[in-house]
Design an enzyme around this catalytic site. Structure first.
Site, mmCIF file in Angstrom:
data_model
loop_
_atom_site.group_PDB
_atom_site.id
_atom_site.type_symbol
_atom_site.label_atom_id
_atom_site.label_comp_id
_atom_site.label_asym_id
_atom_site.label_seq_id
_atom_site.Cartn_x
_atom_site.Cartn_y
_atom_site.Cartn_z
ATOM 1 N N GLU A 1 0.744 15.758 -17.491
ATOM 2 C CA GLU A 1 1.837 15.919 -16.903
ATOM 3 C C GLU A 1 2.643 15.491 -17.490
ATOM 4 O O GLU A 1 3.582 14.882 -17.608
ATOM 5 C CB GLU A 1 2.256 15.493 -15.395
ATOM 6 C CG GLU A 1 3.671 16.335 -14.828
ATOM 7 C CD GLU A 1 4.062 14.487 -14.424
ATOM 8 O OE1 GLU A 1 5.251 15.077 -13.145
ATOM 9 O OE2 GLU A 1 4.296 13.892 -13.942
ATOM 10 N N ASP B 1 -0.253 11.077 -15.163
ATOM 11 C CA ASP B 1 1.396 11.242 -13.883
ATOM 12 C C ASP B 1 2.128 10.505 -15.347
ATOM 13 O O ASP B 1 1.968 9.757 -16.116
ATOM 14 C CB ASP B 1 1.247 10.502 -13.394
ATOM 15 C CG ASP B 1 2.773 10.598 -12.368
ATOM 16 O OD1 ASP B 1 3.005 11.844 -11.747
ATOM 17 O OD2 ASP B 1 3.106 9.617 -12.426
#
Length: 745
Positions: A467, A414
């Site tokens: 990401e 993330d």
């Protein structure tokens, strides 16, 4: 008593002795042995020889709870302590100060160097047997602490009783406590440099209390017998790059819920357990044609509203839905049913909750002291100090942990962009340039490279997905080629352009066709995953279905056509839950998806369409074999802005695996639309999002179309076809009469 011993005893009573084992426990003393115990809750203590059964009363030498016995014995011997408490109760235990360290000098050396890949096997809490005695070992990194103690349900949460020792200058504190069992609650009591007492959960705990409670639990991680050997053996041999990857992104707490018998329940419903999810989610995903489940973070986190992205227990699967064994069962069942499991993982930041990593030993241990590097001001969280060896070790070992202990198939990392840039979401003056004056976080770059290099050293065919929302180069290039070493990257640029395009009224799309064609300018620069993720259906952005303009029918048609284009575009696929049946409202993390919508015909038909589209993808090598190279894609026409129509070819490794896509992004149908044809052959419509069974108007090409010798779109041949409104159709050329692709060009 020697003065230095008396001094150490006083330090121990005050809780300031960094090596309490030096005075507590049994020690040789001038031809005899001395046993010392410190326990403020005991009125009387007796030493019992385990082998002979002989007992030796201890003298209470200090009213604060210090006991001592000098025993005439030539050698040290195994013993137990019989405590009589101040209220008259009695219990017998082995002395925790009678055991050698369970963490070696080599372990601490590797940890301090940042290279102990399985440090979770040493730090944290581990049930083990030492010298025939069962108990639990504890080890924690807190280099600036004046004292660290294990506190828990077994010692009245009193930090004076189980004081730990620091191992040399490593900053690691250690203690073995006999008699503990799975389920016992514990934390660490830490006396900071300023003398404050912090009560912290174990950073390496495998299990924790169910939020809002925050204690760690003693847990046996060898409590499950796996059955996925065949899956793991196959995974080890087969890279995913030329395989279908169709990911169903799921938040476990809100996929489905059941009635909650608790009368104080906020909503009247509760999430499913890991085992219930195994019974319902796995067969659903398999039937729908997904290859992988990607789970929003399942690591322990205190705040439901963070969706799991503010982690306090990096090594603990959240207890909201069950035990670690229950989650292993879930992963095992996924593998049994041919589904891979990807976990969202958050090494970019951590929350400031008092029981977590923040200022763990009273100093900025896991984070930076300077807020310009150590805080995400926008998120209200701390940034990891990637320049510190032990912090990198904590994170790298954590990544391996999920592969080692839970057999997962990938991690989606993330917020990588927030790690790469020192000025991420910071104004001038709120960040510190790197040593060269730039904004790149060089320490984070090296951490990511170390992370991916280490993971792929042990697990060469898992997925490490970034990401990453910027144009940082070579995110998915190997480290030895100057890349970050990820296997895949979320295509955030495509997602933003695509959603902007399909959200606008169709009359304006002709002015913005570049939004759906520009992505092919950079599609081969990384190994991309096309994502329609959870972030795009919250915070006022509307659900996928509700983003579509037009009336009720047009919304469904528009979404079907858009998903058809999504499936034809190069790149692996990801769709967030609810999108597959047309969730009308935005995702709400506290509530179940609106499964009752499947009782309405258009939602049911959309659901059927997505299942058929997914299975079509799985069965067509042209759609997944060459995702990251221009050999797998060819435009037929991307310039018909007036009609908002694009057409292109997808190709597999075998040139005969070829499909033609035609996508119409307006409500206008066309009866005689000509496109260039790559081969002089017959073309058959094999997929159409406008079929009546999917809720469409059933404009179909129900007969094979023979190519005509009419040059069009740069091709020598062309075909004329019907194009339905707001739809994607797919044609298959008959390649059986060709021996090689150069027959017609």
């Amino acid at each position: 008593m020697r003065s230095e011993t008396a001094s150490l005893i006083e330090l121990t009573i005050q809780g300031l002795n960094k090596n309490p084992h030096a005075v507590l426990g049994m020690h040789s003393l001038d031809g005899a042995v001395v046993v010392r115990v410190f326990n403020p809750h005991s009125q009387k203590v007796t030493v019992r020889d385990v082998h002979s059964g002989r007992c030796y009363p201890m003298e209470k030498t200090d009213e604060r709870g210090f006991f001592e016995a000098v025993i005439e014995a030539p050698d040290l011997f195994a013993y137990q302590l019989v405590h009589t408490t101040t209220d008259g109760a009695s219990y017998t235990v082995y002395d925790p100060y009678a055991f050698l360290p369970t963490v070696s000098d080599y372990d601490t050396y590797l940890f301090n160097q940042g290279n102990h890949h399985r440090i979770y096997e040493k730090l944290g809490c581990h049930l083990r047997e030492v010298n025939g005695v069962k108990g639990a070992s504890f080890a924690v990194w807190a280099p600036s602490a004046q004292r660290v103690s294990v506190v828990g349900s077994f010692n009245q949460w009193d930090g004076r009783i189980h004081q730990m020792r620091m191992l040399g200058s490593s900053g690691v504190w250690e203690l073995f406590i006999p008699g503990l069992a799975p389920g016992d609650l514990y934390k660490y009591e830490i006396k900071t440099p300023s003398g404050e007492l912090y009560i912290k959960a174990d950073p390496f705990a495998f299990y924790a209390e169910k939020p809002p409670q925050t204690a760690s639990r003693v847990y046996d991680m060898d409590d499950y017998q796996w059955h996925d050997e065949e899956w793991l053996a196959k995974r080890a041999k087969e890279p995913v790059y030329d395989k279908p990857v169709n990911i169903y992104e799921v938040h476990l707490g809100s996929w489905q819920q059941e009635p909650d018998p608790d009368p104080d329940s906020e909503t009247g419903f509760r999430p499913l357990s890991y085992r219930q999810l195994a019974e319902r989610l796995i067969p659903y995903a398999k039937k729908m044609g997904y290859t992988h489940l990607e789970l929003l973070p399942v690591m322990e986190h205190p705040y439901d509203g963070s969706w799991g992205y503010q982690v306090t227990g990096y090594y603990a699967v959240t207890s909201r839905y069950g035990t670690p064994a229950d989650f292993k069962y879930f992963v095992d069942k996924c593998h049994e049913n041919g589904l891979g499991v990807i976990l969202d993982w958050v090494p970019a930041h951590f929350p400031k909750d008092g029981h977590g990593l923040a200022r763990f030993d009273g100093t900025a241990l896991y984070e930076h002291e300077d807020k310009r590097k150590g805080e995400h001001l926008e998120w209200g969280t701390h940034v990891f100090n990637y320049g510190r060896h032990e912090v990198r070790n904590f994170l790298v070992a954590n990544a391996l942990f999920w592969f080692d202990k839970y057999h997962v198939d990938g991690l989606r990392v993330d917020a990588v962009a927030s790690m790469l840039y020192l000025d991420y979401c910071r104004k001038p003056g709120e960040w510190i340039p790197n040593e060269y004056g730039g904004r790149e976080n060089l320490e984070a770059v090296e951490f990511l490279r170390q992370l991916n290099t280490t993971v792929y050293r042990y697990y060469p065919n898992v997925m490490m997905i970034a990401e990453e929302s910027t144009a940082w180069p070579k995110v998915t290039a190997p480290v030895h080629e100057g890349g970050l070493g990820f296997s895949h990257k979320w295509n955030m640029g495509w997602m933003n352009d695509f959603l902007r395009y399909v959200s606008m009224d169709s009359v304006y799309r002709k002015y913005h066709q570049n939004l759906i064609t520009f992505s092919l300018m950079y599609a081969w620069s990384e190994n991309f995953i096309l994502v329609l993720s959870h972030d795009e259906v919250v915070h006022g952005k509307k659900s996928l279905l509700d983003k579509m303009p037009g009336d009720y029918w047009q919304k469904f048609a528009g979404l079907r056509g858009a998903l058809g284009y999504f499936m034809g575009h190069p790149g692996k696929k990801l769709l967030f839950m609810g999108g597959e049946f047309g969730q009308f409202i935005e995702w709400k993390y506290k509530e179940s998806l609106d499964w009752h919508l499947l009782g309405y015909p258009m939602h049911e038909k959309l659901h059927d369409y997505v299942a058929d589209l997914n299975h079509f993808y799985l069965n067509e090598p042209a759609l997944y074999q060459i995702d990251s190279h221009y050999d797998g894609f060819e435009w037929i026409d991307c310039s018909d802005t007036e009609h908002s129509i694009v057409s292109f070819i997808r190709k597999g490794k075998d040139w005969r695996d070829m499909l033609v896509f035609v996508c119409n992004f307006t409500p206008a149908a066309h009866d005689n639309y000509r496109i260039g044809a790559p081969l002089d052959t017959v073309y058959t419509e094999v997929f159409n999002s406008d079929l009546e069974q999917y809720g469409g108007s059933h404009v179909v090409n129900d007969r094979p179309m023979k190519a005509e010798p009419v040059p069009w779109h740069g091709k020598s041949w062309s075909i004329v076809l019907k194009i339905p409104p707001l739809a994607t159709i797919v044609l298959r050329p008959d390649t059986s009469k060709f021996r090689n692709p150069s027959v017609e060009q």
